[in-house]
Design a protein around this motif. Structure first.
Motif, mmCIF file in Angstrom:
data_model
loop_
_atom_site.group_PDB
_atom_site.id
_atom_site.type_symbol
_atom_site.label_atom_id
_atom_site.label_comp_id
_atom_site.label_asym_id
_atom_site.label_seq_id
_atom_site.Cartn_x
_atom_site.Cartn_y
_atom_site.Cartn_z
ATOM 1 N N SER A 1 -6.058 -13.368 17.735
ATOM 2 C CA SER A 1 -7.069 -12.398 18.173
ATOM 3 C C SER A 1 -6.995 -11.065 17.438
ATOM 4 O O SER A 1 -7.978 -10.335 17.387
ATOM 5 C CB SER A 1 -6.927 -12.134 19.675
ATOM 6 N N GLY A 2 -5.834 -10.736 16.915
ATOM 7 C CA GLY A 2 -5.654 -9.423 16.293
ATOM 8 C C GLY A 2 -5.355 -8.324 17.298
ATOM 9 O O GLY A 2 -5.189 -7.177 16.940
ATOM 10 N N ASN A 3 -5.285 -8.677 18.575
ATOM 11 C CA ASN A 3 -4.995 -7.727 19.643
ATOM 12 C C ASN A 3 -3.556 -7.905 20.114
ATOM 13 O O ASN A 3 -3.035 -9.017 20.118
ATOM 14 C CB ASN A 3 -5.930 -7.921 20.827
ATOM 15 N N VAL A 4 -2.954 -6.820 20.537
ATOM 16 C CA VAL A 4 -1.589 -6.859 21.070
ATOM 17 C C VAL A 4 -1.593 -6.154 22.417
ATOM 18 O O VAL A 4 -1.984 -4.988 22.504
ATOM 19 C CB VAL A 4 -0.586 -6.175 20.124
ATOM 20 N N PRO A 5 -1.163 -6.856 23.488
ATOM 21 C CA PRO A 5 -1.155 -6.198 24.793
ATOM 22 C C PRO A 5 -0.068 -5.119 24.871
ATOM 23 O O PRO A 5 0.898 -5.145 24.121
ATOM 24 C CB PRO A 5 -0.857 -7.338 25.762
ATOM 25 N N SER A 6 -0.252 -4.222 25.796
ATOM 26 C CA SER A 6 0.704 -3.122 25.942
ATOM 27 C C SER A 6 1.782 -3.428 26.975
ATOM 28 O O SER A 6 2.421 -2.522 27.478
ATOM 29 C CB SER A 6 -0.042 -1.852 26.354
ATOM 30 N N CYS A 7 1.954 -4.711 27.293
ATOM 31 C CA CYS A 7 2.968 -5.050 28.290
ATOM 32 C C CYS A 7 4.209 -5.594 27.606
ATOM 33 O O CYS A 7 4.137 -6.247 26.586
ATOM 34 C CB CYS A 7 2.447 -6.062 29.298
ATOM 35 N N GLY A 8 5.321 -5.320 28.229
ATOM 36 C CA GLY A 8 6.585 -5.789 27.665
ATOM 37 C C GLY A 8 7.213 -6.841 28.500
ATOM 38 O O GLY A 8 6.689 -7.350 29.410
ATOM 39 N N ASN B 1 9.956 -16.564 31.945
ATOM 40 C CA ASN B 1 11.002 -15.881 31.194
ATOM 41 C C ASN B 1 10.501 -15.349 29.849
ATOM 42 O O ASN B 1 11.160 -15.501 28.819
ATOM 43 C CB ASN B 1 12.218 -16.795 31.000
ATOM 44 N N MET B 2 9.307 -14.765 29.884
ATOM 45 C CA MET B 2 8.764 -14.137 28.669
ATOM 46 C C MET B 2 7.788 -13.051 29.077
ATOM 47 O O MET B 2 7.106 -13.159 30.092
ATOM 48 C CB MET B 2 8.106 -15.162 27.750
ATOM 49 N N VAL C 1 -1.743 -9.895 36.925
ATOM 50 C CA VAL C 1 -1.423 -11.143 37.621
ATOM 51 C C VAL C 1 -0.287 -11.862 36.901
ATOM 52 O O VAL C 1 0.650 -12.358 37.537
ATOM 53 C CB VAL C 1 -2.668 -12.059 37.718
ATOM 54 N N TYR C 2 -0.363 -11.912 35.567
ATOM 55 C CA TYR C 2 0.700 -12.567 34.799
ATOM 56 C C TYR C 2 2.042 -11.889 35.064
ATOM 57 O O TYR C 2 3.030 -12.557 35.361
ATOM 58 C CB TYR C 2 0.397 -12.565 33.293
ATOM 59 N N LEU C 3 2.076 -10.573 34.951
ATOM 60 C CA LEU C 3 3.340 -9.848 35.112
ATOM 61 C C LEU C 3 3.918 -10.028 36.517
ATOM 62 O O LEU C 3 5.121 -10.196 36.678
ATOM 63 C CB LEU C 3 3.147 -8.363 34.788
ATOM 64 N N LYS C 4 3.058 -10.029 37.509
ATOM 65 C CA LYS C 4 3.515 -10.146 38.894
ATOM 66 C C LYS C 4 3.967 -11.564 39.234
ATOM 67 O O LYS C 4 4.977 -11.749 39.920
ATOM 68 C CB LYS C 4 2.393 -9.732 39.848
ATOM 69 N N ASN C 5 3.231 -12.572 38.761
ATOM 70 C CA ASN C 5 3.463 -13.935 39.219
ATOM 71 C C ASN C 5 4.187 -14.858 38.244
ATOM 72 O O ASN C 5 4.770 -15.853 38.670
ATOM 73 C CB ASN C 5 2.125 -14.591 39.593
ATOM 74 N N PHE C 6 4.129 -14.546 36.946
ATOM 75 C CA PHE C 6 4.640 -15.513 35.983
ATOM 76 C C PHE C 6 5.684 -14.994 35.009
ATOM 77 O O PHE C 6 6.419 -15.796 34.426
ATOM 78 C CB PHE C 6 3.481 -16.125 35.183
#
Length: 109
Positions: A102-109, A38-39, A28-33
């Motif tokens: 969180s110590g987590n890193v998403p796999s999206c660029g 701009n990040m 949803v973030y990638l598609k809409n925001f």
């Protein structure tokens, strides 16, 4: 023994459901925001700690809508769209899963 197995199964299912919400929120973030803010998703999620994201997404994401609506006025129509209410909570799940502490890193660029 059965109680222990049931508890483990419930825990595993809960973790996978939370992960699924975060994955859906990422989409949803990638598609809409992504373009409006701009990040990429990694930079977005790292803007706040998990606790800060929890506060921003409390009360139907009012804090998130207020902060990001002011910073990115072009996103305000999407942020305030009633059809986005549930999807904003998924974005919140994504942000909380990958908050700066969180110590987590998403796999999206």
């Amino acid at each position: 023994m059965k109680k222990l197995l049931s508890l483990l199964l419930i825990s595993a299912l809960s973790a996978s459901i939370a992960s699924a919400d975060a994955a859906s929120g990422q989409k949803v973030y990638l598609k809409n925001f992504k373009a409006k803010f701009n990040m990429n998703g990694t930079k977005f999620a790292a803007e706040h700690t998990v606790g800060e994201w929890e506060d921003l997404f409390a009360n139907d994401a009012k804090g998130f809508i207020e902060e990001y609506g002011k910073r990115f006025p072009n996103a305000l129509p999407v942020l305030t769209n009633p059809e986005m209410k549930d999807k904003l909570q998924e974005v919140g799940d994504f942000a909380k899963q990958y908050g700066s502490d969180s110590g987590n890193v998403p796999s999206c660029g």
